[in-house]
Design an enzyme around this catalytic site. Structure first.
Site, PDB file in Angstrom:
ATOM      1  N   ASP A 185       0.854  -1.173   0.000  1.00  0.00           N
ATOM      2  CA  ASP A 185       0.000   0.000   0.000  1.00  0.00           C
ATOM      3  C   ASP A 185       0.896   1.231   0.000  1.00  0.00           C
ATOM      4  OD1 ASP A 185      -2.813   1.194   1.992  1.00  0.00           O
ATOM      5  OD2 ASP A 185      -2.231   1.501  -0.073  1.00  0.00           O
ATOM      6  N   SER A 186       0.327   2.363  -0.442  1.00  0.00           N
ATOM      7  CA  SER A 186       1.162   3.522  -0.790  1.00  0.00           C
ATOM      8  C   SER A 186       1.460   4.452   0.380  1.00  0.00           C
ATOM      9  CB  SER A 186       0.439   4.327  -1.881  1.00  0.00           C
ATOM     10  OG  SER A 186      -0.918   4.512  -1.500  1.00  0.00           O
ATOM     11  N   GLY A 187       0.798   4.231   1.516  1.00  0.00           N
ATOM     12  CA  GLY A 187       1.147   4.996   2.703  1.00  0.00           C
ATOM     13  C   GLY A 187       0.137   6.036   3.118  1.00  0.00           C
ATOM     14  N   GLY A 188      -0.678   6.509   2.197  1.00  0.00           N
ATOM     15  CA  GLY A 188      -1.609   7.585   2.515  1.00  0.00           C
ATOM     16  C   GLY A 188      -2.563   7.230   3.633  1.00  0.00           C
ATOM     17  N   ASP A 211      -2.636   8.002  -2.624  1.00  0.00           N
ATOM     18  CA  ASP A 211      -3.973   8.578  -2.598  1.00  0.00           C
ATOM     19  C   ASP A 211      -4.299   9.087  -1.197  1.00  0.00           C
ATOM     20  OD1 ASP A 211      -4.082   6.093  -1.306  1.00  0.00           O
ATOM     21  OD2 ASP A 211      -6.223   5.894  -1.739  1.00  0.00           O
ATOM     22  N   GLN A 259     -11.741   6.520  -5.779  1.00  0.00           N
ATOM     23  CA  GLN A 259     -12.315   7.157  -4.617  1.00  0.00           C
ATOM     24  C   GLN A 259     -13.689   7.732  -4.995  1.00  0.00           C
ATOM     25  OE1 GLN A 259     -11.136   6.985  -1.561  1.00  0.00           O
ATOM     26  NE2 GLN A 259      -9.057   6.227  -1.945  1.00  0.00           N
ATOM     27  N   ASP A 263      -7.688  -7.577   1.105  1.00  0.00           N
ATOM     28  CA  ASP A 263      -6.714  -7.628   2.195  1.00  0.00           C
ATOM     29  C   ASP A 263      -7.419  -7.200   3.473  1.00  0.00           C
ATOM     30  OD1 ASP A 263      -6.384  -4.468   1.817  1.00  0.00           O
ATOM     31  OD2 ASP A 263      -5.412  -5.086   3.703  1.00  0.00           O
ATOM     32  N   CYS A 278     -11.638 -28.066   8.974  1.00  0.00           N
ATOM     33  CA  CYS A 278     -10.377 -27.365   8.685  1.00  0.00           C
ATOM     34  C   CYS A 278      -9.198 -28.308   8.866  1.00  0.00           C
ATOM     35  CB  CYS A 278     -10.225 -26.160   9.630  1.00  0.00           C
ATOM     36  SG  CYS A 278      -8.692 -25.240   9.397  1.00  0.00           S
ATOM     37  N   CYS A 326      -5.948 -27.326   9.263  1.00  0.00           N
ATOM     38  CA  CYS A 326      -4.757 -26.636   9.791  1.00  0.00           C
ATOM     39  C   CYS A 326      -4.287 -27.319  11.076  1.00  0.00           C
ATOM     40  CB  CYS A 326      -5.077 -25.164  10.048  1.00  0.00           C
ATOM     41  SG  CYS A 326      -5.839 -24.834  11.647  1.00  0.00           S
ATOM     42  N   CYS A 349      -6.507 -27.239  14.217  1.00  0.00           N
ATOM     43  CA  CYS A 349      -7.735 -28.040  14.166  1.00  0.00           C
ATOM     44  C   CYS A 349      -7.460 -29.538  14.094  1.00  0.00           C
ATOM     45  CB  CYS A 349      -8.581 -27.614  12.970  1.00  0.00           C
ATOM     46  SG  CYS A 349      -9.166 -25.927  13.122  1.00  0.00           S
ATOM     47  N   HIS A 399      -4.867 -20.739  12.060  1.00  0.00           N
ATOM     48  CA  HIS A 399      -6.204 -21.249  11.699  1.00  0.00           C
ATOM     49  C   HIS A 399      -6.994 -20.214  10.897  1.00  0.00           C
ATOM     50  CE1 HIS A 399     -10.246 -22.705  11.656  1.00  0.00           C
ATOM     51  NE2 HIS A 399     -10.613 -21.539  12.186  1.00  0.00           N
TER      52      HIS A 399
HETATM   53  C1  LIG Z   1      -9.566  -1.354   6.911  1.00  0.00           C
HETATM   54  N1  LIG Z   1     -10.279  -0.585   5.935  1.00  0.00           N
HETATM   55  C2  LIG Z   1      -9.584   0.030   4.952  1.00  0.00           C
HETATM   56  N2  LIG Z   1      -8.251  -0.087   4.773  1.00  0.00           N
HETATM   57  C3  LIG Z   1      -7.958   0.720   3.726  1.00  0.00           C
HETATM   58  C4  LIG Z   1      -6.716   1.012   3.140  1.00  0.00           C
HETATM   59  C5  LIG Z   1      -5.465   0.455   3.752  1.00  0.00           C
HETATM   60  C6  LIG Z   1      -5.244  -0.932   3.600  1.00  0.00           C
HETATM   61  C7  LIG Z   1      -3.889  -1.174   4.314  1.00  0.00           C
HETATM   62  O1  LIG Z   1      -3.938  -0.941   5.702  1.00  0.00           O
HETATM   63  C8  LIG Z   1      -3.107  -1.862   6.371  1.00  0.00           C
HETATM   64  O2  LIG Z   1      -3.841  -2.542   7.311  1.00  0.00           O
HETATM   65  C9  LIG Z   1      -4.129  -1.724   8.449  1.00  0.00           C
HETATM   66  C10 LIG Z   1      -2.602  -2.807   5.349  1.00  0.00           C
HETATM   67  O3  LIG Z   1      -1.265  -2.516   5.087  1.00  0.00           O
HETATM   68  C11 LIG Z   1      -0.470  -3.672   4.961  1.00  0.00           C
HETATM   69  C12 LIG Z   1      -3.451  -2.521   4.113  1.00  0.00           C
HETATM   70  O4  LIG Z   1      -2.711  -2.468   2.948  1.00  0.00           O
HETATM   71  C13 LIG Z   1      -6.673   1.935   2.065  1.00  0.00           C
HETATM   72  N3  LIG Z   1      -5.441   2.231   1.497  1.00  0.00           N
HETATM   73  C14 LIG Z   1      -5.394   3.176   0.529  1.00  0.00           C
HETATM   74  N4  LIG Z   1      -4.206   3.497  -0.034  1.00  0.00           N
HETATM   75  N5  LIG Z   1      -6.522   3.827   0.060  1.00  0.00           N
HETATM   76  C15 LIG Z   1      -7.754   3.540   0.549  1.00  0.00           C
HETATM   77  O5  LIG Z   1      -8.750   4.157   0.124  1.00  0.00           O
HETATM   78  C16 LIG Z   1      -7.864   2.546   1.608  1.00  0.00           C
HETATM   79  C17 LIG Z   1      -9.108   2.216   2.173  1.00  0.00           C
HETATM   80  C18 LIG Z   1      -9.143   1.313   3.249  1.00  0.00           C
HETATM   81  N6  LIG Z   1     -10.160   0.852   4.026  1.00  0.00           N
END
Ligand SMILES: CNc1nc2c(CC[C@H]3O[C@@H](OC)[C@H](OC)[C@@H]3O)c3nc(N)[nH]c(=O)c3cc2[nH]1
Length: 372
Positions: free
Chosen positions: A92-95, A146, A189, A266, A304, A306, A309, A335
């Site tokens: 993920d990009s960090g935003g 983003d 978005q 994810d 399951c 795993c 289980c 699990h």
């Molecule tokens: C939970 N709901 C939710 N998560 C979101 C994440 C993070 C997921 C990221 O958050 C981290 O987990 C906390 C994970 O990072 C490894 C995942 O990639 C989002 N990331 C971006 N760039 N843009 C979004 O609009 C966005 C919306 C979300 N809604």
């Protein structure tokens, strides 16, 4: 070398069976991507994550830029080598994390400045720096930089946020280093507004990217509003490319979103819940802290395969949790990840056999059946 490619293999209603070919291997979709935020899927060895059926993991620009640092990971051979995972990694990009974790953050057209939640150091994250970090990490799938629009938002707030994200998406595309078998995904978005989701999709389609995600959901809107939004926003994204719903979700979210055309997911839920004694099973969720399990020698989930289980009882898992033993977190994480992978595998089978509706009915009946 392999070019990055999405293959649509079958459809059942809006549900899609597909395959994504990448430089680090193939991903069968719909797929669930375990979250490995700080270069580890918490409490799991990567080989055991692979044993559950996971074909791709998630990493995170925000966490890794703060610690140990993207340049350091690059010097050490990249994220795949660093964490001993040779299959695809999506970062993920960090935003999102800046908005949810960082302190004293300031957003401008250029990007975001913030202080690390770890040690207070100041950082600057722009679309260009986010692309550089994900390149240094060696991410198979890079996410555009983003802003995840908070919920609720007025239509004007959502419009301004989305339009900035679309300007940042173009800057991300221009800064992304193309490598065969690697991809940059755009992030749609527009909150819950159909006109804004359409405007976002049109802007992203112009960038001609190999994949897209639906952003701005799973931010507190609740399952029904999420589904109502997916009912119109998924089809706005190009059908010949993967569609990733970010941050989702609990099992019933996955079933509903697969039926609305989503290919990738994810969520921290299976891993985070596992560390909090919560188990997802074919007959619903249960919490192993509950004293009713202390003498129960049945397996956690008799459907399951795993280790938790097949080798241990509910009584033992309850004991580990009450004793605060770390093996409790390991076994319940293992699990939950296995359950999520089995759920995705069963949905891929259902789509290939044209019986997704029946699968969903049976899934809900079993979840609400009680007596677990
Ligand atoms: C939970 N709901 C939710 N998560 C979101 C994440 C993070 C997921 C990221 O958050 C981290 O987990 C906390 C994970 O990072 C490894 C995942 O990639 C989002 N990331 C971006 N760039 N843009 C979004 O609009 C966005 C919306 C979300 N809604």
């Amino acid at each position: 070398m392999t070019e990055f490619r999405y293959e649509l293999l079958a459809q059942d209603g809006k549900a899609r069976l597909g395959r994504i070919y990448t430089a680090h291997g193939v991903i069968d979709t719909p797929t669930f991507m375990p979250v490995g935020t700080a270069a580890t899927v918490k409490a799991m060895l990567p080989e055991n994550v692979a044993d559950t059926g996971a074909q791709i993991l998630l990493g995170n620009t925000y966490h890794l830029m703060l610690r140990p640092g993207a340049e350091r990971i690059a010097r050490l051979g990249g994220l795949h080598k660093f964490m001993n995972w040779d299959k695809p990694i999506l970062t993920d990009s960090g935003g999102y994390q800046v908005m949810s974790l960082a302190k004293l953050r300031k957003i401008t057209e250029d990007g975001v400045t913030f202080k690390s939640h770890i040690d207070g150091r100041k950082f600057n994250l722009t679309p260009e720096r986010s692309m550089e970090i994900q390149h240094l990490l060696g991410s198979t799938i890079t996410m555009a930089f983003d802003e995840c629009t908070p919920f609720p938002a007025t239509e004007q707030q959502a419009r301004e946020s989305m339009q900035m994200s679309m300007r940042w998406a173009k800057r991300s595309r221009d800064a992304f280093v193309n490598r065969e078998g690697y991809a940059l995904y755009g992030i749609q978005q527009g909150s819950v507004f159909e006109n804004l989701r359409r405007e976002s999709s049109e802007k992203l389609t112009e960038l001609d990217l190999p994949g897209h995600s639906v952003g701005g959901l799973a931010v507190g809107e609740g399952q029904q509003i999420m589904f109502d939004t997916l009912d119109f926003c998924v089809d706005m994204l190009p059908a010949n490319k993967p569609r990733y719903l970010m941050g989702v979700g609990k099992p019933s979210d996955l079933v509903g979103a697969v039926m609305r055309g989503i290919d990738q997911f994810d969520c921290v839920l299976p891993t985070r819940s596992g560390r909090n004694a919560q188990a997802f099973t074919h007959r619903g969720t249960l919490n192993l802290k509950n004293g009713r399990h202390r003498d129960d020698d049945r397996p956690l989930d008799d459907q399951c395969g795993c280790p938790a289980c097949t080798k241990y009882s509910r009584a033992y898992l309850h004991h580990l949790i009450k004793a605060g033993e770390m093996l409790g977190s390991v076994l319940l994480t293992w699990h939950n990840l296995a359950y999520y992978q089995d759920l995705m595998r069963d949905m891929r089978s259902a789509i290939s056999e044209g019986r997704m509706d029946a699968f969903a009915r049976d899934f809900h009946a079993a979840q609400e059946g009680g007596d677990i």
